[in-house]
Write a protein that holds these residues in place. Sequence first.
Motif: not given
Length: 507
Positions: A12-29
């Motif tokens: 948005r507004d020509g800026l770098a796109p933003t992200y969010r990672v939501r994690t469920y489960g074990c340490q591997m995840n």
Amino acid sequence: MTAVLPTAPTGRDGLAPTYRVRTYGCQMNVHDSERLSGLLEQAGYTAAAEDAEPDLVVLNTCAVRENADNKLYGNLSHLAPVKARRPGMQIAVGGCLAQKDRGEILRRAPYVDVVFGTHNVGSLPVLLERARHNDEAQVEILDALEVFPSSLPAKRDSASSAWVSISVGCNNTCTFCIVPSLRGKENDRRPGDILAEVGMLAAEGVLEVTLLGQNVNSYGVEFGDRGAFADLLRACGRVDGIERIRFTSPHPRDFTTDVIAAMAETPQVCPQLHMPLQSGSDKVLKAMRRSYRSARYLAILDEVRASIPDAAITTDIIVGFPGETEDDFEQTLDVVRRSRFSAAFTFQYSPRPGTPAATMPDQVPPAVVADRYRRLVAVVEESALAGNGAQIGRTVELLVAAGEGRKDTATRRMSGRARDGRLVHFAPEGVAEGAIRPGDVVTTTITAAAPHHLIADGPVLSHRTTRAGDRWAQGITPATPGVGLGMPRIGRPAVQPMATTGGCSAG
């Protein structure tokens, strides 16, 4: 082999796109999510602020936990109206549930843009670009590992502590577990790759590493070295800058005397052991296809405590497995009492589609399972309180943590982990306000105990500032490049001598 990273879209507004990672489960995840964040940032994305709506949401799912399906589809339904009012927003679903459900995710949530599995984490940026270009959802689920996850970049969550994967997959066939079918057979990393990653983390100021695998102490089976895990512990202890080494999770079947010796003789290896019991009934263990019996389990604990008297031992336990009788459950309680666990992750059995246990006869009624669970938790907490009570008056070294004490603001305490893994809430008495940062190291004296934590309300006896604390204060966590050539099956690797320290080349 490395991932091909596309150019990220404009946000948005020509800026770098933003992200969010939501994690469920074990340490591997959790560790996979660090890799996903590293990939996205290398592709031009930036992490979204906590109070902002991101341009991309990635759900890294678990298929082991109870109600995993309901949790995923519930979260997706909440994202649907957000995406509807934000043209260009993307949603990606990965992890174990994606590996299991595949196209079912798009059937139930057609607004999802990308579905990817446990074997092709590195494909996410390309799949996102393809979904944008084609204006069509992309589903890519591989049945075998494409790139070893540790060969991918990672944005670490902590400045002071880091996960280091030593293997992926599992060769066991426990009847209650779906992990082998979702993550595949065990693949071991080359020792040189692991040590190079540990060295890289140490150079970034990381003080503590946790060696990670579905069954860490079977490490080396792929290249025929049964002593490889003990050697790896010793070698990690020689990496300059690493002060604490932990590992999770070992399997009692593969636990050997040389591993105990390596733990006892390597000062950096913490006096902590997490070893799943699952059940104290030999009949139930056999039905679970757990290839040890309660006497063997208790003998391992005796051997550990003989070499490491102050070891804190934690475990996993399942109650209500199909066919479990009241006598079986009482046997579990007996083993728990004799084991003197400092903590236990306790689970009520519930059927997981695709596992042998799901179709076994004599499923235990839910009310009975719930009652046994309550009784088990009471015994575990009694044991944990006794062990924690014995810590009162002891001086402990703490690696200060961020976010582990939910009531720290109200109590004016800070929190940290002792070397044995116990959580300690401490008063920063005698130190200037704000001087102690997460990532620093303090010593203090335990003054009180509860089943799940310790209290240290006396003065701080010593405070050591660290690079990790400096990084935390600057808002910086390590961003590490991938280590290794990808899949360890490319030829048969020459096993490097374990005397190698961090920064060495791949073996």
